[in-house]
Design a protein around this motif. Structure first.
Motif, PDB file in Angstrom:
ATOM      1  N   GLY A   1       0.796  -1.220   0.000  1.00 44.60           N
ATOM      2  CA  GLY A   1       0.000   0.000   0.000  1.00 44.60           C
ATOM      3  C   GLY A   1       0.824   1.264   0.000  1.00 44.60           C
ATOM      4  O   GLY A   1       0.466   2.266   0.626  1.00 44.60           O
ATOM      5  N   LYS A   2       1.923   1.260  -0.707  1.00 41.21           N
ATOM      6  CA  LYS A   2       2.831   2.405  -0.755  1.00 41.21           C
ATOM      7  C   LYS A   2       2.426   3.323  -1.904  1.00 41.21           C
ATOM      8  O   LYS A   2       2.489   2.934  -3.076  1.00 41.21           O
ATOM      9  CB  LYS A   2       4.263   1.899  -0.944  1.00 41.21           C
ATOM     10  CG  LYS A   2       5.340   2.941  -0.727  1.00 41.21           C
ATOM     11  CD  LYS A   2       6.724   2.274  -0.762  1.00 41.21           C
ATOM     12  CE  LYS A   2       7.819   3.255  -0.465  1.00 41.21           C
ATOM     13  NZ  LYS A   2       9.163   2.590  -0.492  1.00 41.21           N
ATOM     14  N   ARG A   3       2.009   4.537  -1.577  1.00 34.72           N
ATOM     15  CA  ARG A   3       1.514   5.457  -2.605  1.00 34.72           C
ATOM     16  C   ARG A   3       2.670   6.243  -3.227  1.00 34.72           C
ATOM     17  O   ARG A   3       2.853   7.434  -2.971  1.00 34.72           O
ATOM     18  CB  ARG A   3       0.478   6.404  -2.013  1.00 34.72           C
ATOM     19  CG  ARG A   3      -0.778   5.689  -1.526  1.00 34.72           C
ATOM     20  CD  ARG A   3      -1.825   6.679  -1.022  1.00 34.72           C
ATOM     21  NE  ARG A   3      -2.997   5.998  -0.510  1.00 34.72           N
ATOM     22  CZ  ARG A   3      -4.006   5.553  -1.266  1.00 34.72           C
ATOM     23  NH1 ARG A   3      -3.973   5.754  -2.577  1.00 34.72           N
ATOM     24  NH2 ARG A   3      -5.022   4.930  -0.723  1.00 34.72           N
ATOM     25  N   THR A   4       3.431   5.576  -4.039  1.00 36.98           N
ATOM     26  CA  THR A   4       4.516   6.243  -4.753  1.00 36.98           C
ATOM     27  C   THR A   4       3.931   6.980  -5.948  1.00 36.98           C
ATOM     28  O   THR A   4       2.806   6.688  -6.389  1.00 36.98           O
ATOM     29  CB  THR A   4       5.546   5.217  -5.259  1.00 36.98           C
ATOM     30  OG1 THR A   4       4.920   4.401  -6.257  1.00 36.98           O
ATOM     31  CG2 THR A   4       6.057   4.342  -4.130  1.00 36.98           C
ATOM     32  N   PRO A   5       4.660   7.977  -6.502  1.00 43.75           N
ATOM     33  CA  PRO A   5       4.166   8.655  -7.708  1.00 43.75           C
ATOM     34  C   PRO A   5       3.836   7.665  -8.826  1.00 43.75           C
ATOM     35  O   PRO A   5       2.834   7.837  -9.536  1.00 43.75           O
ATOM     36  CB  PRO A   5       5.327   9.575  -8.085  1.00 43.75           C
ATOM     37  CG  PRO A   5       6.007   9.862  -6.797  1.00 43.75           C
ATOM     38  CD  PRO A   5       5.902   8.596  -5.994  1.00 43.75           C
ATOM     39  N   LYS A   6       4.656   6.636  -8.974  1.00 44.26           N
ATOM     40  CA  LYS A   6       4.428   5.656 -10.030  1.00 44.26           C
ATOM     41  C   LYS A   6       3.139   4.881  -9.792  1.00 44.26           C
ATOM     42  O   LYS A   6       2.376   4.589 -10.724  1.00 44.26           O
ATOM     43  CB  LYS A   6       5.624   4.698 -10.109  1.00 44.26           C
ATOM     44  CG  LYS A   6       5.599   3.751 -11.300  1.00 44.26           C
ATOM     45  CD  LYS A   6       6.893   2.947 -11.353  1.00 44.26           C
ATOM     46  CE  LYS A   6       6.905   1.976 -12.534  1.00 44.26           C
ATOM     47  NZ  LYS A   6       8.164   1.184 -12.566  1.00 44.26           N
ATOM     48  N   VAL A   7       2.874   4.537  -8.533  1.00 47.28           N
ATOM     49  CA  VAL A   7       1.645   3.814  -8.192  1.00 47.28           C
ATOM     50  C   VAL A   7       0.423   4.697  -8.457  1.00 47.28           C
ATOM     51  O   VAL A   7      -0.564   4.258  -9.066  1.00 47.28           O
ATOM     52  CB  VAL A   7       1.682   3.354  -6.715  1.00 47.28           C
ATOM     53  CG1 VAL A   7       0.292   2.905  -6.262  1.00 47.28           C
ATOM     54  CG2 VAL A   7       2.685   2.218  -6.532  1.00 47.28           C
ATOM     55  N   GLU A   8       0.496   5.940  -8.011  1.00 46.04           N
ATOM     56  CA  GLU A   8      -0.665   6.821  -8.157  1.00 46.04           C
ATOM     57  C   GLU A   8      -0.897   7.211  -9.612  1.00 46.04           C
ATOM     58  O   GLU A   8      -2.043   7.249 -10.082  1.00 46.04           O
ATOM     59  CB  GLU A   8      -0.475   8.067  -7.288  1.00 46.04           C
ATOM     60  CG  GLU A   8      -0.528   7.755  -5.797  1.00 46.04           C
ATOM     61  CD  GLU A   8      -0.392   8.996  -4.930  1.00 46.04           C
ATOM     62  OE1 GLU A   8       0.140  10.012  -5.439  1.00 46.04           O
ATOM     63  OE2 GLU A   8      -0.814   8.953  -3.764  1.00 46.04           O
TER      64      GLU A   8
END
Length: 612
Positions: free
Chosen positions: A446-453
């Protein structure tokens, strides 16, 4: 070229062994091989590095009339080998491309004059008609084919020039031949015998076990720093070899160690020949030099006091790994084989196989080699047992590898495996996307990295469902799924893909047991007490017996062999020291931080006579 008055053709093999080499008796199957070859028989010999293979042809060459012709790929080491023999009074020479015409003529003259006991040749020399003519005119005692695994096309060090060596028997049918190698599976052994026309020869396979080598495989985490810690804490001032996959990594590792005060040198095929020769010479002749190298370095290296061999990248095969680690501890003294292994290794090796030249059968064979190596890395059983089993040798748990000294735990990783596979599946089928391990792990925790978002992956149903494990643990899960073929690497960006075996896991039809990576602990071997481990004082004897009784009960309770808890040598050292505190106990060789925490109170109670 010759040594006047050198001892030629002594009466018996034992006489040669004693007079020339200074040994009173042969070791293991040496005598069987020597007597067979002396009598004119052919032989295929498998012995571990340091097992004394060279005596198997050197002694018969001195017993039989004529010159022993040794075919070896080790041009760079021939001078050292010949110098070592001459130092023993053996009349030895070599023919290879490093010589000038005058040197070559001197050697040829000595051979024809019966003034050589041993003549070393590079295999390509046998393609030269003048060399064949020379051998025709001399008296040949035997042909020795060293590093015979080089003839096996599926082996780890194939050399095309070796394929022509089957002609030796046809051209000189009455000259005995002996082929020798330190590593060979049954498949490779069969190929060697067929290609060298040695199917009817005497096959002698010695034990592959090198009990003095401690095999350890560590989770990779800044491997150069891990290596530095290994050297500083366990091998300060020791000679060692560090193997890296790429030339760039070799040079960077040597520079890193040198900057930390470790005398380290690089060695790879891209370096100038003169630089390679100088570095090799320094490693062989100076004390405490660490050689950072690709696998181009090491075959035939006869340095007895290499105390450690480290791999910073995953070897491609168990055969290669065994051959390379066998360069440690040739003198029989305790030595370390250490490998740093991680997720990126698996991804890189799988990708290299997919991109390799050759047909499907070739890639499958490479994959089989890698699978066996991965199984060795991921095992929770004794590593030595698994290593020897690969070569067809059965053994009990050794008590001297990391999985014996600190038994690894296994755990049911079926649910975490399903979470990984589900994420890969959803990316592919819901988004028509594929990503590498880093993105998969970020989604699961559940890590909201820029790439994930930016990719909208925080809206996937698997986003944040893996908070029960940390990022390092998830990478371990992915690594083991890749190692077992439950995930694959695909595309130019090394993204993760499903395999035909994945569906059984997702459906719950297949359980996935995973290896729990042990926590990293600092090793303090270099500061250990040197308490006596052999003869105990009378007052220490009952303490030792109490410790043995405690160890037996503890081992039974845990369902492990007694030596997994502590070796006798450690218990003797504890009994001799009679520690009264954990700090004291921690100074004893064989008592690591993990065992100090796990067993310390019980040991102290047994020493005090309070163990119930």
């Amino acid at each position: 070229m010759s040594t006047p008055g050198a001892p030629t053709a002594a009466r018996t093999p034992l006489e040669v062994l004693s007079r020339v080499f200074g040994y009173d008796a042969f070791r293991g199957p040496q005598q069987e091989v020597v007597e067979h070859v002396c009598a004119g028989g052919d032989a295929l010999v498998l012995m571990p590095t340091g097992g004394g293979k060279s005596l198997c042809y050197q002694v018969p060459a001195l017993v039989r009339p004529g010159t022993g012709v040794v075919v070896s790929p080790l041009i760079a080491l021939m001078q050292d080998q010949v110098d070592a023999l001459r130092n023993l009074g053996v009349r030895a020479g070599f023919l290879n491309s490093t010589q000038n015409p005058d040197e070559r003529r001197d050697t040829e003259r000595a051979f024809l004059g019966g003034e050589l006991d041993l003549l070393y040749l590079a295999p390509e020399r046998l393609r030269v008609p003048s060399t064949l003519s020379l051998l025709d005119r001399g008296t040949i005692a035997l042909f020795a084919i060293d590093e015979a695994h080089c003839v096996a096309q599926w082996g780890h060090d194939f050399r095309p020039d070796y394929l022509m060596l089957s002609d030796l028997h046809r051209r000189w049918p009455d000259v005995p031949r002996i082929a020798l190698t330190a590593t060979a599976t049954e498949h490779t052994r069969t190929e060697i015998a067929q290609r060298l026309d040695l199917t009817n020869a005497k096959h002698v396979v010695a034990s592959f076990d090198r009990p003095n080598i401690q095999y350890r495989i560590a989770p990779k985490n800044e491997p150069r720093k891990q290596l530095l810690e290994l050297i500083r804490t366990e091998h300060p001032g020791d000679a060692g070899i560090v193997y890296c996959l790429s030339r760039k990594s070799v040079e960077q590792t040597a520079e890193f160690l040198a900057a930390q005060g470790i005398p380290a040198l690089p060695y790879h095929a891209g370096l100038d020949a003169g630089v390679r020769a100088r570095n090799q010479s320094r490693f062989l002749r100076e004390e405490g030099v660490v050689m950072c190298a690709t696998i181009a370095f090491g075959m035939g290296i006869d340095k007895p006091d290499v105390r450690f061999v480290a791999h910073l990248d995953l070897p491609k095969s168990v055969e290669g790994y065994y051959q390379e680690t066998g360069r440690a501890g040739r003198d029989g003294l305790p030595s370390t084989a250490w490998l740093a292994y991680g997720l990126a290794d698996v991804v890189q090796q799988r990708k290299m196989i997919d991109e390799s030249e050759g047909d499907l059968a070739h890639r499958r064979r490479l994959a089989q080699h890698l699978d066996a190596m991965l199984a060795l890395c991921e095992t929770v059983e004794c590593r030595r047992t698994q290593l020897l089993n690969y070569f067809g040798q059965r053994s009990e748990a050794c008590g001297n590898c990391d999985t014996c000294l600190t038994p690894a735990e296994s755990w049911d990783g079926t649910v975490p495996a399903q979470k990984v596979l589900s994420t890969v599946w959803r990316l592919k089928h819901e988004r028509n996307q594929s990503f590498g391990a880093g993105q998969i792990v970020d989604i699961l925790v559940g890590k909201r990295t820029p790439k994930v978002e930016q990719s909208g992956h925080d809206s996937l149903s698997t986003f944040g469902i893996g908070t029960e494990l940390g990022e390092v643990e998830w990478r371990g899960v992915v690594r083991q799924l890749l190692a077992r073929g439950l995930l694959a690497v695909g595309g130019a960006y090394q993204t993760l893909e499903m395999t035909p075996e994945s569906s059984a896991v997702l459906k719950g039809d297949r359980q996935v047991m995973l290896r729990k990576d042990p926590e990293r602990t600092r090793t303090r071997r270099s500061s250990r007490s040197s308490a006596p481990v052999a003869d105990l004082a009378p007052e220490a004897q009952p303490v030792f017996e109490r410790l043995r009784a405690w160890r037996g009960a503890t081992a039974k309770e845990q369902g492990v062999p007694a030596y997994v808890v502590f070796h006798d040598a450690t218990l003797r050292a504890v009994a001799a020291l009679a520690p009264t505190s954990l700090d004291q106990l921690g100074t004893v060789s064989g008592v690591g931080e993990n065992k100090l925490t796990k067993y310390g109170d019980g040991v102290l109670a047994a020493v005090a006579g309070d163990a119930g």
